[in-house]
Scaffold this motif. Sequence first.
Motif, PDB file in Angstrom:
ATOM      1  N   GLU A 607     -47.418  -5.564 -14.614  1.00 24.98           N
ATOM      2  CA  GLU A 607     -46.085  -6.114 -14.424  1.00 24.98           C
ATOM      3  C   GLU A 607     -45.043  -4.995 -14.443  1.00 24.98           C
ATOM      4  N   LEU A 608     -44.085  -5.083 -13.520  1.00 20.29           N
ATOM      5  CA  LEU A 608     -42.980  -4.135 -13.503  1.00 20.29           C
ATOM      6  C   LEU A 608     -41.750  -4.808 -12.930  1.00 20.29           C
ATOM      7  N   ASN A 609     -40.600  -4.324 -13.347  1.00 19.74           N
ATOM      8  CA  ASN A 609     -39.320  -4.861 -12.927  1.00 19.74           C
ATOM      9  C   ASN A 609     -39.015  -4.465 -11.471  1.00 19.74           C
ATOM     10  N   PRO A 610     -38.257  -5.291 -10.726  1.00 14.02           N
ATOM     11  CA  PRO A 610     -37.915  -4.927  -9.341  1.00 14.02           C
ATOM     12  C   PRO A 610     -37.233  -3.570  -9.233  1.00 14.02           C
ATOM     13  N   GLU A 611     -36.407  -3.230 -10.210  1.00 18.68           N
ATOM     14  CA  GLU A 611     -35.744  -1.929 -10.197  1.00 18.68           C
ATOM     15  C   GLU A 611     -36.771  -0.797 -10.291  1.00 18.68           C
ATOM     16  N   THR A 612     -37.763  -0.982 -11.158  1.00 18.34           N
ATOM     17  CA  THR A 612     -38.827   0.008 -11.304  1.00 18.34           C
ATOM     18  C   THR A 612     -39.674   0.073 -10.043  1.00 18.34           C
ATOM     19  N   ALA A 613     -39.992  -1.091  -9.488  1.00 17.70           N
ATOM     20  CA  ALA A 613     -40.812  -1.148  -8.279  1.00 17.70           C
ATOM     21  C   ALA A 613     -40.139  -0.427  -7.114  1.00 17.70           C
ATOM     22  N   LYS A 614     -38.844  -0.630  -6.968  1.00 19.17           N
ATOM     23  CA  LYS A 614     -38.114   0.024  -5.877  1.00 19.17           C
ATOM     24  C   LYS A 614     -38.154   1.540  -6.031  1.00 19.17           C
ATOM     25  N   ALA A 615     -37.940   2.004  -7.248  1.00 18.46           N
ATOM     26  CA  ALA A 615     -37.951   3.448  -7.489  1.00 18.46           C
ATOM     27  C   ALA A 615     -39.323   4.053  -7.233  1.00 18.46           C
ATOM     28  N   ALA A 616     -40.378   3.272  -7.510  1.00 20.12           N
ATOM     29  CA  ALA A 616     -41.739   3.782  -7.358  1.00 20.12           C
ATOM     30  C   ALA A 616     -42.322   3.508  -5.979  1.00 20.12           C
ATOM     31  N   GLY A 617     -41.593   2.783  -5.119  1.00 22.95           N
ATOM     32  CA  GLY A 617     -42.104   2.460  -3.791  1.00 22.95           C
ATOM     33  C   GLY A 617     -43.243   1.466  -3.818  1.00 22.95           C
ATOM     34  N   ASP A 622     -49.129  -5.261  -4.226  1.00 25.58           N
ATOM     35  CA  ASP A 622     -49.784  -3.989  -3.911  1.00 25.58           C
ATOM     36  C   ASP A 622     -50.815  -3.638  -4.981  1.00 25.58           C
ATOM     37  N   TRP A 623     -51.906  -2.998  -4.554  1.00 23.26           N
ATOM     38  CA  TRP A 623     -52.756  -2.316  -5.519  1.00 23.26           C
ATOM     39  C   TRP A 623     -52.063  -1.010  -5.893  1.00 23.26           C
ATOM     40  N   VAL A 624     -51.979  -0.754  -7.183  1.00 25.04           N
ATOM     41  CA  VAL A 624     -51.259   0.424  -7.654  1.00 25.04           C
ATOM     42  C   VAL A 624     -52.143   1.251  -8.576  1.00 25.04           C
ATOM     43  N   GLY A 631     -55.588   9.447 -18.266  1.00 26.04           N
ATOM     44  CA  GLY A 631     -56.410   8.970 -17.159  1.00 26.04           C
ATOM     45  C   GLY A 631     -55.621   8.045 -16.256  1.00 26.04           C
ATOM     46  N   GLU A 632     -56.333   7.366 -15.345  1.00 27.56           N
ATOM     47  CA  GLU A 632     -55.674   6.480 -14.404  1.00 27.56           C
ATOM     48  C   GLU A 632     -56.525   5.251 -14.138  1.00 27.56           C
ATOM     49  N   VAL A 633     -55.851   4.135 -13.794  1.00 26.18           N
ATOM     50  CA  VAL A 633     -56.531   2.875 -13.505  1.00 26.18           C
ATOM     51  C   VAL A 633     -55.871   2.223 -12.299  1.00 26.18           C
ATOM     52  N   LEU A 634     -56.585   1.254 -11.715  1.00 25.14           N
ATOM     53  CA  LEU A 634     -56.066   0.473 -10.594  1.00 25.14           C
ATOM     54  C   LEU A 634     -55.747  -0.941 -11.060  1.00 25.14           C
ATOM     55  N   MET A 635     -54.589  -1.451 -10.645  1.00 24.37           N
ATOM     56  CA  MET A 635     -54.149  -2.802 -10.977  1.00 24.37           C
ATOM     57  C   MET A 635     -53.431  -3.398  -9.767  1.00 24.37           C
ATOM     58  N   ARG A 636     -53.286  -4.697  -9.777  1.00 24.10           N
ATOM     59  CA  ARG A 636     -52.488  -5.382  -8.772  1.00 24.10           C
ATOM     60  C   ARG A 636     -51.065  -5.525  -9.310  1.00 24.10           C
ATOM     61  N   ALA A 637     -50.077  -5.102  -8.542  1.00 19.79           N
ATOM     62  CA  ALA A 637     -48.692  -5.133  -9.007  1.00 19.79           C
ATOM     63  C   ALA A 637     -48.142  -6.552  -9.017  1.00 19.79           C
ATOM     64  N   LYS A 638     -47.486  -6.891 -10.119  1.00 19.46           N
ATOM     65  CA  LYS A 638     -46.735  -8.135 -10.219  1.00 19.46           C
ATOM     66  C   LYS A 638     -45.282  -7.757 -10.505  1.00 19.46           C
ATOM     67  N   VAL A 639     -44.440  -7.864  -9.505  1.00 20.39           N
ATOM     68  CA  VAL A 639     -43.039  -7.497  -9.646  1.00 20.39           C
ATOM     69  C   VAL A 639     -42.268  -8.711 -10.153  1.00 20.39           C
ATOM     70  N   THR A 640     -41.579  -8.531 -11.279  1.00 18.07           N
ATOM     71  CA  THR A 640     -40.935  -9.667 -11.932  1.00 18.07           C
ATOM     72  C   THR A 640     -39.702  -9.212 -12.689  1.00 18.07           C
ATOM     73  N   ILE A 702     -46.542   5.235 -12.014  1.00 18.06           N
ATOM     74  CA  ILE A 702     -47.113   4.209 -11.136  1.00 18.06           C
ATOM     75  C   ILE A 702     -46.816   4.573  -9.692  1.00 18.06           C
ATOM     76  N   LYS A 703     -47.800   4.382  -8.829  1.00 16.22           N
ATOM     77  CA  LYS A 703     -47.585   4.578  -7.404  1.00 16.22           C
ATOM     78  C   LYS A 703     -48.532   3.668  -6.637  1.00 16.22           C
ATOM     79  N   LYS A 704     -48.179   3.415  -5.385  1.00 18.77           N
ATOM     80  CA  LYS A 704     -49.019   2.568  -4.552  1.00 18.77           C
ATOM     81  C   LYS A 704     -50.359   3.248  -4.321  1.00 18.77           C
ATOM     82  N   ALA A 705     -51.442   2.479  -4.463  1.00 16.78           N
ATOM     83  CA  ALA A 705     -52.790   3.042  -4.318  1.00 16.78           C
ATOM     84  C   ALA A 705     -53.140   3.146  -2.843  1.00 16.78           C
TER      85      ALA A 705
END
Length: 705
Positions: A607-617, A622-624, A631-640, A702-705
């Motif tokens: 989960e991430l805020n729309p403001e955060t999502a916009k800044a991160a593209g 999206d899978w992010v 380390g790093e992991v893959l998740m499905r973005a939920k913008v809220t 966070i970035k788009k995968a």
Amino acid sequence: MSEVIHRSVCRICHGGCGALVYVKDGKVVRVKGDPDSPISRGYMCVKGLKSHEIANHPDRLKTPLKRTGERGQNKWTELSWDAALDEIAGKISDLKSSFGPETIAIGQGTGRHHYMHVVRFANALGTPNWYEPGLAQCFIPRITVSHLTYGGFVVGDYYGSVKPKCILFWAHNPLVTSADGELAPAVMRALHNECETISVDPRRTETGKRCKLWLPIRPGTDAALALAMINYIINRNLYDNDFIEHYTVGFSELKDHVSRYTTKWAEGITTIAAKDIEKAAEIYATVKPGILDWGLGLEQNSNSLQTVRSVAILRALTGNIDVPGGDILGMNILKSYPVLKDKLPAESSQKRIGAEEFKLLSGWRAYMPSAHIPGLFKAIDEGIPYRIRALLLFGNNPLLTVSNPKRTLSALRKLDLLVATDLFMTPSSLQADYVLPAAFWPEINHVMGIPLVVENYVYAQRALTSYYSARQDEWIIDELSKRLSLPSQDISYMDIFNHQLSNVGMSFEQLVEKGAHCPPHEYYKYKTKGIRTPSKKVELYSSVLKRMGYPPLPDYVEPPESPVSTPELLNAYPYILITGGRCREFFHSEHRQIKGLRERHPDPLAELNPETAKAAGVADGDWVKISSPRGEVLMRAKVTVDIAPGVISVEHGSWFPEEISPDDAVNEESFLRSNANVLTADTPPYDPAFGSYRLRGLLCSIKKA
């Protein structure tokens, strides 16, 4: 044969909702909420409603298995129960006599029906090294602090005739978790009344959405908020003067101590406006009776003790302790579970991993002395301070529920003996030498006191069906105890249930017939029975903590990895990470192979805020790729909008059972790809008293995968 309906209690999590179980031809065919349950009143979450799918799932473990391939390969031979238990007991006996009982560790899952029986087994075996994934990260700090401060644990009075007029939810989302017998429907009923409600949480959770005031706190700064609220309540004379004068000690010391913790000071740390802090403090202090409903988000940091202490003091200041509609002390109507603490030699206790460092988790003064998890897996992996050679798992999947899963995997592969008892094959059980099939909740006998620790009500759960040769964990433990000739081996878990129930004057069979025992609650117990602290009063200034070398009054400590502590990391990791958000479909790492649940929640979410999502593209869906210094992991973005800007919340326990091959070695990516614990920290600094490690308030990108 027609369906037969049985009354029971769902134990798919540690909630305890009343259940109607429909059995036909020896199988569970459906489960519904029991409308006559005095606690849940017909409510049941989606997990409980899908219990028949879990109970009858073709991938459930059916018979004891012995490994024939390399660790991690899904290659086994079937054994009878007698053969499996004989071999396991023989190996335990050899390791115990050769290297000492402390080299045998036991792990279990959170809130299981067999919880206390595992502790009993560890003590009888002579090992001090048992654990469950929560403990220092979940519940033990709240239990311990409650006992140190009020002389007993408290829970919200959601079930009494007097309804709360104010509820402050702090790092807790009971409408999803139904934690420890404080069930979602009871909270929902309270929210339906005219009630002032406040949520302190970086996320506006399902519970928070129903609250009138949301305080989106910077993760890891809860102690600062609580201290500022204490300051405001004292300086505005909003505290309960009669309760403070007659039933507490340390008020003057507390007043002096918090004088520097102003709401303006807290605003700069928590990112919550001073006026909102003041508003929350005024509502909680003046609208009575009030419940302060706290959760594990307070404990998953390296200032766990003092964070929980600061929040606990708010209850005492406002006099909301053991009053109708407030936070009530337990009736404890069951006799204590006989865990055979006296059978564990003193010299063994001193060898407990963490005993010297973390006195309130692993030392003699701990509420439930247990091993420090990072230290335990270090002992397995590196042999420091000594090598742990065997691990027995009961409903525990450490590769998904313990921080640093890569090191955990390395440790599991170095064990001389690993035994896993579970419902399904998991990434952890694939590493085992023996895998034992566990009974599911409609297949077990159990006595359940709820809410946990306070035991104001008690329920009986009857085994209604069976699945192949799956056995109840307590039965497995009893059978091993007999083979190992352990103390009290002749006392079965059923004998213990009857012992516990002797306090209420009935046997297990009688309670099964009755269904539940729910006596009227006794309030204001401290007026007649006193308070079980050294001073016989609520201790705002803790004499016990002072004697143990810990601060007797709480302080705020900035998280060791944060925008303030480690600004050099911000270019690479500009956001704040929290983990552990719950969803209704799964219980930690369990049940992801259940079609009816997975369809509802197919992917792990961030989960991430729309403001955060916009800044991160990043766009919703999206899978992010989420990265931390570990380390790093893959998740499905939920913008809220229901999360604070700059905060990323990732679900925990995610793995992909469909990727376990029937023949080949398990694909490590199946439990590392979306495993939140790849991102968290099991390294120092730890909380000085509990050894709590950091699952929240860390830095990430966070970035788009």
